[in-house]
Structure formats: C-alpha cells, structure tokens
Design a protein around this motif. Sequence first.
Motif, PDB file in Angstrom:
ATOM      1  N   ILE A 240      42.465 -31.015  11.507  1.00 25.97           N
ATOM      2  CA  ILE A 240      42.348 -29.830  10.376  1.00 25.97           C
ATOM      3  C   ILE A 240      41.900 -30.259   9.172  1.00 25.97           C
ATOM      4  O   ILE A 240      42.388 -31.606   8.710  1.00 25.97           O
ATOM      5  CB  ILE A 240      43.964 -29.400  10.177  1.00 25.97           C
ATOM      6  CG1 ILE A 240      44.379 -29.024  11.441  1.00 25.97           C
ATOM      7  CG2 ILE A 240      43.645 -27.967   9.224  1.00 25.97           C
ATOM      8  CD1 ILE A 240      45.888 -28.468  11.311  1.00 25.97           C
TER       9      ILE A 240
ATOM     10  N   TRP B  26      39.837 -29.282   4.994  1.00 27.87           N
ATOM     11  CA  TRP B  26      39.682 -28.449   4.161  1.00 27.87           C
ATOM     12  C   TRP B  26      38.185 -28.089   4.331  1.00 27.87           C
ATOM     13  O   TRP B  26      37.377 -28.941   3.582  1.00 27.87           O
ATOM     14  CB  TRP B  26      40.112 -28.815   2.463  1.00 27.87           C
ATOM     15  CG  TRP B  26      41.485 -29.219   2.391  1.00 27.87           C
ATOM     16  CD1 TRP B  26      42.270 -30.290   2.570  1.00 27.87           C
ATOM     17  CD2 TRP B  26      42.353 -28.160   2.292  1.00 27.87           C
ATOM     18  NE1 TRP B  26      43.654 -30.312   2.057  1.00 27.87           N
ATOM     19  CE2 TRP B  26      43.694 -28.984   2.008  1.00 27.87           C
ATOM     20  CE3 TRP B  26      42.478 -26.835   1.936  1.00 27.87           C
ATOM     21  CZ2 TRP B  26      44.946 -28.233   1.794  1.00 27.87           C
ATOM     22  CZ3 TRP B  26      43.861 -26.256   1.703  1.00 27.87           C
ATOM     23  CH2 TRP B  26      44.842 -26.931   1.721  1.00 27.87           C
TER      24      TRP B  26
ATOM     25  N   VAL C 247      42.686 -23.240  10.449  1.00 25.71           N
ATOM     26  CA  VAL C 247      44.391 -23.327  10.102  1.00 25.71           C
ATOM     27  C   VAL C 247      44.226 -23.065   8.606  1.00 25.71           C
ATOM     28  O   VAL C 247      45.199 -22.413   8.078  1.00 25.71           O
ATOM     29  CB  VAL C 247      44.843 -24.630  10.475  1.00 25.71           C
ATOM     30  CG1 VAL C 247      45.965 -24.985   9.769  1.00 25.71           C
ATOM     31  CG2 VAL C 247      44.754 -24.836  11.949  1.00 25.71           C
TER      32      VAL C 247
ATOM     33  N   PHE D  32      44.390 -19.256   7.847  1.00 24.07           N
ATOM     34  CA  PHE D  32      45.645 -19.009   8.321  1.00 24.07           C
ATOM     35  C   PHE D  32      46.718 -19.279   7.327  1.00 24.07           C
ATOM     36  O   PHE D  32      47.469 -18.394   6.684  1.00 24.07           O
ATOM     37  CB  PHE D  32      46.198 -19.435   9.634  1.00 24.07           C
ATOM     38  CG  PHE D  32      47.713 -18.904   9.949  1.00 24.07           C
ATOM     39  CD1 PHE D  32      47.714 -17.617  10.504  1.00 24.07           C
ATOM     40  CD2 PHE D  32      48.633 -19.524   9.735  1.00 24.07           C
ATOM     41  CE1 PHE D  32      48.783 -17.020  10.962  1.00 24.07           C
ATOM     42  CE2 PHE D  32      49.914 -19.043   9.989  1.00 24.07           C
ATOM     43  CZ  PHE D  32      49.840 -17.866  10.771  1.00 24.07           C
ATOM     44  N   LEU D  33      46.617 -20.513   6.644  1.00 24.52           N
ATOM     45  CA  LEU D  33      47.575 -20.876   5.682  1.00 24.52           C
ATOM     46  C   LEU D  33      47.239 -19.770   4.528  1.00 24.52           C
ATOM     47  O   LEU D  33      48.286 -19.404   4.060  1.00 24.52           O
ATOM     48  CB  LEU D  33      47.212 -22.215   5.255  1.00 24.52           C
ATOM     49  CG  LEU D  33      47.650 -23.340   6.063  1.00 24.52           C
ATOM     50  CD1 LEU D  33      47.097 -24.681   5.282  1.00 24.52           C
ATOM     51  CD2 LEU D  33      49.338 -23.550   6.004  1.00 24.52           C
ATOM     52  N   CYS D  34      46.154 -19.583   3.982  1.00 21.87           N
ATOM     53  CA  CYS D  34      45.804 -18.786   2.925  1.00 21.87           C
ATOM     54  C   CYS D  34      46.251 -17.243   3.174  1.00 21.87           C
ATOM     55  O   CYS D  34      46.862 -16.568   2.400  1.00 21.87           O
ATOM     56  CB  CYS D  34      44.375 -18.821   2.460  1.00 21.87           C
ATOM     57  SG  CYS D  34      43.947 -20.655   2.013  1.00 21.87           S
TER      58      CYS D  34
ATOM     59  N   GLU E 176      48.394 -16.265   4.967  1.00 17.24           N
ATOM     60  CA  GLU E 176      49.816 -15.921   5.108  1.00 17.24           C
ATOM     61  C   GLU E 176      50.773 -16.413   3.660  1.00 17.24           C
ATOM     62  O   GLU E 176      51.281 -15.657   3.233  1.00 17.24           O
ATOM     63  CB  GLU E 176      50.523 -17.205   5.982  1.00 17.24           C
ATOM     64  CG  GLU E 176      50.461 -16.876   7.336  1.00 17.24           C
ATOM     65  CD  GLU E 176      51.629 -15.762   7.815  1.00 17.24           C
ATOM     66  OE1 GLU E 176      51.150 -14.723   7.766  1.00 17.24           O
ATOM     67  OE2 GLU E 176      52.483 -16.213   7.980  1.00 17.24           O
ATOM     68  N   ILE E 177      49.925 -17.223   2.756  1.00 19.27           N
ATOM     69  CA  ILE E 177      50.691 -17.668   1.551  1.00 19.27           C
ATOM     70  C   ILE E 177      50.268 -16.451   0.669  1.00 19.27           C
ATOM     71  O   ILE E 177      51.284 -16.209  -0.488  1.00 19.27           O
ATOM     72  CB  ILE E 177      49.816 -18.840   1.034  1.00 19.27           C
ATOM     73  CG1 ILE E 177      50.982 -19.544   0.064  1.00 19.27           C
ATOM     74  CG2 ILE E 177      48.725 -18.685   0.512  1.00 19.27           C
ATOM     75  CD1 ILE E 177      51.914 -20.046   0.483  1.00 19.27           C
TER      76      ILE E 177
ATOM     77  N   LEU F  32      48.475 -17.057  14.787  1.00 18.47           N
ATOM     78  CA  LEU F  32      48.612 -18.419  14.667  1.00 18.47           C
ATOM     79  C   LEU F  32      48.433 -19.182  16.308  1.00 18.47           C
ATOM     80  O   LEU F  32      47.979 -20.134  16.221  1.00 18.47           O
ATOM     81  CB  LEU F  32      49.996 -18.913  13.862  1.00 18.47           C
ATOM     82  CG  LEU F  32      50.242 -20.510  13.976  1.00 18.47           C
ATOM     83  CD1 LEU F  32      49.101 -21.014  13.047  1.00 18.47           C
ATOM     84  CD2 LEU F  32      51.629 -20.755  13.604  1.00 18.47           C
TER      85      LEU F  32
END
Lengths: 496, 529, 101, 203, 407
Positions: free
Chosen positions: B83, B85, B141, B144-146, B148-149, B185
């Motif tokens: 993973i 950035w 990923v 997805f993180l962003c 969700e956050i 996810l």
Amino acid sequence: MFAQAGTVATPEVLWWALVPLLVLAGAAVLLLTVASLVRRLPEWLPAAWTIVAGLAVLVSVVPLWNEVQDDGARSFLAGAVGIDGSTLFVTALLAVAVVATALLSRAYLTREDLPGVEIYVLLLLSAAGGVVMASANDLIVLFLGLELLSIAAYVMAALHLRRIQSQEAALKYFVLGAFASAFLLYGIALVYGSTGSTGLARIAGYLSTTILLEDGMLLAGFGLLLVGLGFKVAAVPFHAWAPDVYQGAPTPVVAWMAAGVKAAGFAALLRVFVLTFGSWSGEWQPAVWGLAILTVLGGSIVAVVQTDVKRMLAYSSIAHAGFLLVGVQAASDRGTAAVLAYLGAYTLLACGSFAVVTVVGGTGDDRHGLDAYRGLGARRPWLAGAFAVLLLGQAGVPFTAGFVAKFGVIAAAAEGRSYALAGVAMVAAAVAAFVYLRILVAMYIEDGGPEDDTDATPWGPRIVITASVALVLFLGVVPGPLVDLARDAVPVLVGG
Amino acid sequence: MIPVLASASPSFPVLPALVLTPLLGALLVILGPRRRPELLKLVAVLATMATGALTLWLLSAFDPGVDGFQFGSRHAWIEELGISWLFGIDGISLFLVALTGILFPIAILATDPGHDSRAYYAWMLVLEGGVMGVFTSLDLVIFFLCFEIVLVPMYFLIGRWGHGNRTYAATKFFLYTMAGSALMLVGIVSLAFLHADATGGPLTFDLIAIAEAQSIATETARWLFLAFALAFAVKVPIFPLHTWLPDAHTEAPTAGSVILAGVLLKLGTYGFLRFGLYLFPEATHHFAPVFLVLGVVGIVYGAVVATMQKDLKRLVAYSSVAHLGFIILGTFALNTEGIEGGLLQMVNHGISTGALFLLVGMIYERRHTHQIAELGGLQKSAPILAAVFTVVMLSSIGLPGLNGFVGEFLVLVGTFNAHRWYAVAAGGGVVLAALYLLWAYQRVFHGPAEGDNAEMPDLRLREGLVLTPLLALIVVLGIYPKPVIERMEPAVDALVEHVERHVDGFHEPTSRMGVDIVPEGGADSEEGR
Amino acid sequence: MEVTVAWYLTLGAVLFTLGAVGLLVRRNPLVMFMCVELMLNAVNLTFVSLGDDLGDLGGQVSVFFVLVVAAAEVVVGLGIIVAIMRRRAGATADDLSVLRG
Amino acid sequence: MEAAVFIVSAVIVLSGAFGVLLARNPVHAALFLVQSVFGVAVLFLLLDATFLAAVQVIVYAGAIVILFLFVIMLLGVDRAENLDVEPIAGQRPLAVLIGAGILGTTLSALLVAVGGPTGAPAANSPLGDAGDNTRRLGEALFTDHVFAVELTALLLTVAVVGAVVLVRRLAGPLQPLPVVAVASEPEDEPEDTEEAPDEEAGA
Amino acid sequence: MVIAADPLLLGPVDLEVFLIVLLKVVVSFALLMVSVMLMVWFERKLISDMQNRIGPDVAGPWGILQTLADGIKLFFKEDLIPENADRPVFKLAPYLSLVPAFLVFAIVPIGGDFRTGDGTVGWFGHRTFLQVADPPMGILLFLALSSVAVYGVMLAGWSSGSKYPLLGSVRASAQMISYEAALGLAIATVFLTGGSLSTHEIVSSQSNWNWNVATTGVVPFLIFLVAGTAELNRPPFDLVEAEQELVGGFHTEYSSIRFALFSLAEFMNVITMSAIAVTLFLGGPDGPILVERVAWLWPILWFSLKLSAFLFSFVWLRATLPRIRYDQLMDLGWKVLIPLALGWFLLVAALNVGRDRGWSPVPVVLVSVAVLWAGTAMLGGAVRKARAERRALEFGSDEALDAGNGA
C-alpha cells in the motif's frame, strides 16, 4: 535406594528465554512476600512495583526479539516451552496490558477505598499465565497457563468486595470458565489419544507425516478444543459470560480481561490450531468459519440493544473476537500476522476505552449507563474526545489502529478466498459502528447527564488514555511498525 | 496503456499538499484559542483558501493534451501489503478537485457555527482533506481510507451543529454509508489478491496497475464490481438507497448541506467512473441497464417527491436525487458525451445546489424556518436575494445559457445515442424540475409578504461576496464550457477506449441512429467510430 | 470379555455428558461445581485409559496436573461462593440476577 | 474378572453421577460425587495407575469434596433444592439436548475409531507395570514435565492468594444490595431491597 | 490389574492361595476386633489407675469382659433416629468411619523376618507376607482411607440435624483437613528415605535397627504423632466431641448399635494409626530374633510390643493433657506443624541430594538451615503482621499497626 534417584537427567533450560516469565512471577511473589511482612506498605508501592515489572518485561523482550529474529525460534525444557516471535509479541502486549491495568487499578482502589496488594499480585501471576500460554509447546503446559491466567482473573473479578455484583460476575466467570476448561481438557485428552502425545511439535509432526485411517477421535478433539478456547475468548455461542462479567467486575480488571486475557487466548488458538493442526486445516476451518460469523454478527447485533456502556463494550469485544477468528480461520501466515496485529491494536483500544469507563464510572463504580455519558463532550471535552477516538478506532474508522487491524484480517480472509466471511464481518462492523455512535451521540449531541463528583481524571487513567489514544492514532497513520512486527512474529513450531 | 503518472510531475508534491494543507489547518485550529472564534475562522478560511489556490494552480498547470494521470507522487505506506500513498489526477478528477477547492472556503465563509467553533472548523478542514484524498488517490486502500474518513467529520457536523432531528439524521447517514462501503473493502482486498495471484506479481493496490492488467475473470469481476457499486450507490445515492439524503440535508447546518450536496455526493459518482468503469469495464457494461433504469427512476422519483415537499431544504435535497440520476444516466451511457455530461453535471450540481443551499440557509438565518408555507413574498423585502435565487434556480433547472444546461444536454445526448427511451424518460425529469423549482420559487418569493416576511433584510455585502464566485461560475460555464470539456475529453476518451478494449463486442454508442448532434459549445465529438 | 479402551472411552464420554448436563440443569452453584468435577473425572478416566492403550505415561502425567488444577479451581470457586453467600445466604444461580443476562 | 470389575465400577461411577445430577440436597450430591470418584479410582487401579488411584481419592474425596461439605455446613446452605420447578422455561430440554449432542458426537467420533487411540504407541515415556508406576511417574514429572510442575506452584499460589482475598472482611460499609426487579411482578416491592450497609465489617 | 509384590500371588492363583488370602483377612479382622476389646478395657483401666481409681472390675477377671458387656448392652438398646435427621446419611455415617479403619490394617505388615529373609513366612507350602495386601502405593492408600474416614465424623454430625453435632462436624472437617496436610508431609519424609510407597518395602528398608525414626531425624515422627492424634480426634485434640462444649459433638444424637460402631471405629483407628506409626518409623516387626526355633514369632512379638507402647502413650496423653482451644488447634496445625514438616522435608531432601552429588554435608546443612531460618523468620513476621492487622480491624484503630513497626 538413593542411587536410583540420582540418575534422573534434567532437561536443558534456556534461562534467558524465560526472563519475562521469571520477572512476572518473581515480581508477584516478591510483592506478596514484602506485603505480608511490612506493616503499612506505602500505598503507591504495589502499583509502582507492578508497573516496573511490566516495563521490565517490555524491555527484556527487546533483546529476546533480536535473538529470535537472528537465530530463529527455539524450544527447550524437554519441548515443553518454545520461544518465537509470537511468544514475544504477545508477551509484550500482556506487559502493556499489565502496566495499563496497574495504572488504572491504583486510581480505582483509592477511589473505592479498597485494600490493594493482592490485585497486583494476581495481575502479575495472571500475566505470567498468559506468557506461558504464548510460549507453550505442550498442550498440558498450555492448559496450566490458561488456568493460571483464568483463576487469577476469576479472583480479580470478585475483588470489589463491597459490591455484590463484582462477586456475582466472578461466580459466573468461574462456573463457565471451569466448564470451558473441562471441554478443553477433554479435547486435549482425545488429541493425545489420537496422536500419542501432548507436545505440540510431536503432534504436528505426527499429523503431517501419518495418514490416519480413523480420525474420529482427532476430530472430536479438535471440536472440544475449539469449544474450550471459544469460551475463553468469548466466541458466540460460548460468550454468555462476557457481558455479565464485564458489567459486574471492577473496571480495571475488565480492561485486563479484554486486553490481556483475550490476547493470551488467541495466542493459544493460533498455537494450537494454526500452528499445530495446520496440516489438518481443512477439517477445522469450517468450524472456525462458522464460529467467526456467529461471533461477529452476534456481538455486533446484540450490542445494539444494550444500555449499559460496559455491556456494550463487552459485546463489542465479542465482535472483535469474531474478527480475530476471521484471521484465525485463514490458517495462513498472513492470517496469523493479522491476528497478532489486531491483538496489538485491540490491546490499546481496550485499555484506553476501559480507562475512560473507569473514570466515568465514578465512586461506587456503577455509573455505566448511557445516561452517565450524556453531555460528556461539554463537561469533560478531553476525556470525551479521547473516548471518541477510541470508539472510532474500535469501529475501524480509517487512520486509527482499528482500521489497520480490520484491514489485516479482511486481507487474510480475502487471500484465503473466504469472501463471504469477510463480507459478513464488514457488515457486522457497520452494525457495530451503530453501538459506538450511540455513545458518541450521548457524549456530544445529547445534553445533561449527571454532575461530576470528581474534579479531575487521576493521573493513572490519564496516562493510559493519553498513551492509548496517541498510539491508536499514530499506528493508524503509520501502521508500518505494527504490521512489520506482526509479520515477523508469525509463530514457528520447533520440535522438542 | 495509460502512461502511469505521466507528465507534469513537478518537484513540489502538489497533490499531497492538497490533502495536507487542510489537515494542517485543522491542527492549527485545534491548538488555537477556544474563546476566539473569529481567529479560528480566519485560520480555517486561510487554510481553505490556500487549498483553493493550489487547485487553481493545478487548473492552470494541467496539461490538457495528456490523457493519463498528472502530478503523480508516490510514497510507501505499508510496504508489507503493497500500500502506498499514490496520488495523481487526470481530466476526470481535475474539476472535482477544483470544485472542492472552491466550495470549501465559500461554505466556511458563509456561515458561523454558533457554538464550539474550534471543533467545527477543525472538522470542516478534516473533511476537506478527506475529500481531496478521495479525488486524488490512485491507491485503492488510500482511496477507501479517505472515502471512509469523510464520514466522521460529516457525522459530527450534522450531529452537533445541525437542526431538529439531527441525531437521527447523522446516525442514519453514518450507518448507511458505512454499511454500504463495508463490502467495498472486501472487494478491494479480494481484487488485490486475485490480481497478485493472476499476475504472479507482488501484492499491490495500485489502481492503474490493476485496472490496466484486467487480470480478473469475468464472473469474479462482476461480483467485485457489485461490492464497489453498493458503496458508491449509497453515497450517490441511487434511488432505493437514497433515504438518508433528505434527512441528512435537511438537518445539516448550512455549510454541511453545501458540502454534502456539492462535494460528498460526487464521491459516489466519481467512484463509479474511476473505480467502477475503469477497474471493471465488462462488469459495468454488464450491469449498465440496471443503473440506467435506477437513474431514470431517480430522476422522476426525485422530481415528483420534490414537488410535494413543504420544506424548502428538503425540496432542494430531493432535487439532488433527481440531478444525480442524470449523472448516473450519463455515466452508464458509456459514451464520451454521456460521461462528459455526467462529469460536467457533477461540477454544475455542486455549484448550483451548493448555492441553493447557501441561499436557503440565508433565508433560514433570517426567518428561522424552512417551511415553504411560512414564507412568502420575500421578493419585496429582499429583491437581491430573490434575484440571485432566480439565477441559481434557473441553473438548476437547466436553462440554456447557464451551466446546468450544458451538462444535462450532454447527458441526454449520450443517453439518447446509447439508449433512446431512457433519454426520453429522463427528459421528462427536466420538465418536472422546472415545475417544482418554479412552483417553490413562486410560493416563497411571490405573493403578499406578511409578518416577518415583510421585514426580512436583504443580502448583506458579505453574503453577496460569498455568492459571487458561484454566480460567476454558473454564467461562465453556461456560456463557455469549452476549457472544461477540453481538459476532460482526453481522459474520458481514454476511459471509453479502455472499456472498448476490454469488453468484447462493445463499441462506443455514438449517433447510432444517424442523429449527429453536435453538443453546443462542446468540443468535437468526432472520435466515434 | 476383554475390556478394551473403547469401554473406558465410552464411560468417560457418558460421565462427561452427565457432568455437562448437570451443570446446565442445576441452579445451586455448589452442585454446579460438583458437576464440573464430574467432567474432570471423565477427562481423567479418558486420559488414563488412552495412555494405557498407547503404553505411554503421558496420560497419567496429564491427570496429575488436572488434579492440581481441580484443587486450585475449587479453592477459588468456593472462596467466591463464600463471599457471595455471606451476604445472600441460600442464593441459587437464579437469584444471582443483579447482572442482566 | 476384569470385565466384572469394570462393569461394577462403571455402575458405581454412573450412578454416582446421576446422583449428583438428581440429588436435591447438596450434601447428598457431594456424597454421590465421592461415590463416583471412588469408582473412577477403581478403574484407575484396573488400568495399573496405582499412584493416581490413591491420589484421586486423596485429592477428590479427601480435599475437594470435604471442602464442599465444609462450605455447605459453614454457610448453612444445605436446604434441599426444589427440582420440580424449572427456573428458566425450556432450559432442561435444552440442556438435555445439548448433552445428547455432546454425547452423540463424542461417542460416534470415538467409536468410529473403535480400535481406540491411533497415535504412536510408547513414543515418549513407556508405561511401566503397576509396581513401578509411582517411580516412573515421578521421573516423568521431574524431567520432561518439570516446567509444568513448576507452573503448578504458581497456580496454587494464585489459589491461596485468591481464597484469602475473597473471604477477607473489609473495614467500612458495604455497598447496598442492588434492587432486583422481579420480572413476573414488576409492580411488587422487590424482596431483595433490604438495606445492607448495616452489615458491618468484622461482625 | 494391580499386581501385588506378595510372592503368594506371583504363581497361579488356585483355591489354596485363595483360602490363604481369606484366612489372612479373617485373622486380621479377628485380631483387630479383639484388640479393640482389649484396648477399651486397657484404656479405662489405665486411666483409672492413673487417676487413682479402680475402674471396671466386675465383668470377668479385672473387668476384662467389660467391653463385651457394654457392646451387648448397646446392641440391644433402642435405635433412635432424630426427627430432623437426614436418615440415609445418618445411617451411613458410622460405616464410613468403620470401614476405612479395617482397610488400613490390611496393609500393615505385622510379622515376617526382615533381617535375614525378605519378610515372608511360610504358610502351607507358600511363602507369603504377613499382611493382607501390599499394594505398590501402600501408604498413599492409608492417606486416602484416612481422608475418607473424615466423612464418617462429618456426616454423622451434619445428618443429626441438630446444633451441637453440626458444630462438631464443622470442627472435624477443618481439623482433619488441616492435620492431614502435616501428616502427609511427615510421611513424605519417610518416602524420601525409604524410596518406596509400599509398606513392605518401607519396613524392609528399616531392618537391622535402621529405623526411620532416626534416619529421618525424629521430627517427622513427632509431627506424625501429633497430627495422628489430631486425626484420630483423640485428646487433647478431641474438639469434635468435646463433651463440655458440644455435648458429645458429632455423635450426640447417636445411640445403640450405631453409637457402638462409632466407638468401635475410634478405637480401631487408634490401633491402625499406631500400627502405621510402627510401620513407618519404628521398623515394623523389626527386632532381634532371640530364639531361632520360633523365629516367626519374634517379629510379631516386637510388633505387638511397639504397638502397645503407642497405645499406652495415646491413653497417657488422654489422661494427662487438657483439651486445647480451637484457635490454638488451628495455629498449631497451620503455623507450626505444616511449616515444620515442610521445612524438615526440604532439609532431608537437600541432604539426600547433597549425598548423591557427593557434596560435603556441612555446607549443605548450614545453607539449608539458613534458608529454613529465613523462611521461619518470614513466616513469623507475616503472622505478626496479620495479627496486628486483625486487631486494627477489630478495634478500628491503626495503633496496633504502628506499634509493631519498629520491631
């Protein structure tokens, strides 16, 4: 007559590998001795002593870790004990949980005006049991470690001697715990019968090299072991004790149960199933699969209807156990690493969450309804903020350690092609999120709530909360260390 | 193969800066003095302005001729799992980033939270960071993180600074979207593992690598697409999953509504393009009819329900349902016109609905009600407000010459080329939109002004200034959308080409019926074959 | 008739089941503990008979530890019961309903 | 001969177990437990586990059950339990069902392997004859299983500490017993609301 | 199955062998019954002598048939069962007392030449031990059975359904459990030196004056005596009966034949306990064989003599010592006997290990003593602290705690 006795050959001992265990057990016994001899022990001493012991274990783990990483896993004492990455990883987690619990206990005991030496002794011995479980290379040793851990935990659950709830919790914990132990033992007996040994390495070797024509007994043994360990880690349908016990037991002890006991329980599950019965994973995986689904769903759904925050957290810890089972079910290195990483994250989350609950519980330890949390955001913004972070972490929101943990187990399940399980687990996580939201709503959106009788958070819980929040966030943003450690900690079975 | 992170990668990591600037602002706000809300606001405005400036710079630096990703940057995050950035933008995401950069300062400037300013501004800034992350990340990923956050700040914004039944609305919003994305996810992880298995390479979550390899078996890819689609469908929201939206919009504070309508809903539609169509062209094609139907249903349903609303804010919310139906329609038309129209509509909807919510919020500030029945004759007491409202409303209806028209027209053209009858049905929605908006306008601004309505103050200078950029955009984009379409086109073309390449027997449906409609002001659409 | 290990195993299984059922059925915590002891006895029997059949001492060694654990468990369990009953004499498992569940 | 001993012992064991299950009076249950334990001890003798046979009686009959009886008598909780009332509806059938399940699965699993254990015979420490049993056991315990033996020391420490802590009396008032709502009659005054703070410590 | 070491059973077990075993059983039973009869008489007579009384002198010469008369009387009395009694348990209890006493006697070698031979005697052409059975875990059997014997007393008191017997029961259970630990630890020392659990081998290892009372260093022997007396509920540890406090304790409600059974059991237990003590510490039947012609008789004689000495001392204790207080009883058991037994056990173990490894005994002893002393000091300190704390709790002041702080 005497000559015969002298011919016994004693097995080799790697003393350095036993250091964490010896530190914990030694600290406990020493504390007990000193406390029974010295009149008017300074009140801070037992807690400080426990914390020092916990930190010493943490420190001692570092060189051992390097040793194991360089030279590989070992087994000694006639194959009864092994030391590998997972042993040390779980040991470190237990040490963290010990330190946190000791910090909480000190504040708690002072507030409740309870005498307090034994709780630390029991805590240390319980942790020693956990360390034994994490390093057991023999089913019997594993069982003894489990009992050491559990029996101490039973007593700790009853330690608020002025609250009948505390003792009732202990009784329930005890009865079901003993019930589970019996199942576990029966399983051990049957596995022994079908493999001819209780040593994990021998069993693994036997199972991977021998074709069993009759495997009924072995499978029954698997089942019973699973039931026994399932009770210990509070997997549905063996979870009935958890909510009651969490609700009734002193809150710092609950922190230990959620963090320490769970970590040790899963260390055992990994050692027994993934590691030892790995070559037979096709036989037990479906059972763990079913258990995992029931547990994530059961824990999440029932948590929704609770009104007591401790019970909510109990059910959520059941749901977390379900996630861990998802990782166990994968029966792979990635799954194991994911479980370990999850345990790491959950240890922090549980310690922090129950630290907050300890503080909010107030004198008498009985303010755990959602009402007690109403308006907390306005009354104690920092406490509420920390709790919010921890709850969001438990919900698996990104940029908290909780997400990294969930991601790991989901990845392991996906790698093992258990898509349905992963899907159900994630849906359950969404359901569980509702539980955490209810608390958040109470804290931030609803007004009112009881007046506080305490002015400030005592420094013990404050340290725990601060540290756990910081670590949860840090590991959420920089998960590399946790993931790498967990990867390197995948256990290895060394014959003995 | 789309060149990975091709050109114009400046030494300055502008995309991470885009994400980090608001977060930095959030940190500053948290550390700021609790009792000086005006100072906190200043910090927040500066942070969003700085972000906005960055997006403007991006617009100018963007190379319109390139069909790949630009401004790429990559930093490892969890190496163990592959993973990283990974950021980059192309013509598809460029304008959404720009929209975000413009709307946030406006939303923050427009209203004050009233209490707990520190947390409010911090959450707003975190929200912006998250949204920027969604639009720029190219790692599954991280996306997805962003994705969700974003829920967390929005949840708190609705829950703490909203109106009325805000607890219910916030919780519903959170749970709907969380449940929706739960399976995504699983989909992401499964996709990565299957990809790694199929290619024999290391585990990676690199969107481009996975999408270009198309290594997943058809059947599996369809399941995975559904997992993704559910998340996006909830977020958009597509018809049966939309029920959280009216509640959330109605109860959210004004700025929240603006951001929610303007930006957050685009996460879903953007997701369909970037992570649906790009990753799973075959599956998208396979399921397109379903989404087309749902899109049309959304258009008609949203319009009909909006007509019946008594609450002005709710009415605007339902109008969003209808508008987003258009975007879905365009996206699943699977041709350049449709997708471009959809994209344009995303931007337009963000501008015009954002402005509508701002205006509704301004009325609320004065009259403390959203009920249409309690309003009336506002035109007399607040003529400027009424005028602005008229322009924005007309843009929302899709009056030619204003921005709304261009997008809707392109969508209809695209859909018509692909599936004629859907376009006809959707056209009905346009008429309905005129109906409910005009009717509402009539009831609110015409008629006799009674009681407080008669004394309602007009727009203040500050409010006017806040609205000015939006009005300008409405007009400019309506008259001269070419620069926008120009920049979108290479990326969209490449996307369609990607679909054609990977879906057997699929050809971009263009002017099949021999009706060659050249979109007004649009670039040439001659690349049909 | 030759007594095979299967006889012992069957007896152990039945005994274990009786203990388990007893624990689930009875409400007196003391009797519940006794049922746990029954279960442990079944385990002991199984261990010894399996060890005998394998010609291995491990079974007996295990039983030794089971005995120790049983003793330790009983001590703590009775301690808990005494702590409770001192305040609420004659409580059964049903009376212990302070905790919901 | 062997079969006869086995059958007699088995009857003793099982009737004792049923006794524990069905006895209304906890003292009787304890006695039935002793009976069962004795039966198992006899079976141990039959299996040449002489040391364990003796230890089984010493530990179970001599320590554990005595402790039970001691607690029963000390607390005066020896009144008979009314077994006719089923406290939780459907609990008993369920328990029996679970029991049947455990029994069925275990038995069928065991009897599938009717030949008994399948493991490698005498792989580790060979079983001696009865006369040698104690010595061999001792040697096994203090060589291969020495770690486990040391662990039992910790275990017993925990047990002792636990027992001492649990029955300690504290200075200061106890928290009142919580109000337990009676499920069937929520209107009634709950019985358990007795004020408890008068239970002085050390009384 | 258990294979006894008795050479009688090594060969084929035919009818003859079976009859020999039966004979042994019958003889030992008869022996025990007769000894009880004599013992009761002996005790009453001896105490009356010590107290300057005459004692029984009507039935038979010197009143020797007094026991028989008492037995007959009790046998024909009405059998009363209290209304509150738990009938089955009430009836069961006397037997639970009696049976273990019989069984223990079965493992005691009462004769056989251990000096020159292997402790066997020739009977009808078979060599055999002069004991009913010689199980390999012999002495453990004694411990197991004596733990069962507790049930008789306990259940008798409980099942009577009245207050005093119940108190007796509670006392009995606590007392017997407490002292059993000390008893076991004292015996463990014997295992350590004897290297076996079988009574026969224990006796063998003591032949030729190599008695355990000396080789284990007297202390275990004394502990055994004290703990054994307590196990038997004999004075001065007869708190279970304690007529002055408990109106007879556990057997208050018993009458008639059941009461007789309790008496029988008590005296039988005295005899078996003495026999075990002789076996464990005084070399059993070991002793010089003075006349070769009746060589088989001498060991039996020596055994009887030693036994009688024990019986005498039990009576002597009863006649001279006052009953101790309950808390003293517990203190003695837990704070003196158990630590002492444990310490001594460890000391003996250390010496044995030292001897095996060829260490010089002086440092071994010094170190061991130092360790034991440290342990004792710590125990003492802990006891003092606990006492002070209890006092502080009782009187609600902390002065007691402070008082001892400087010490």
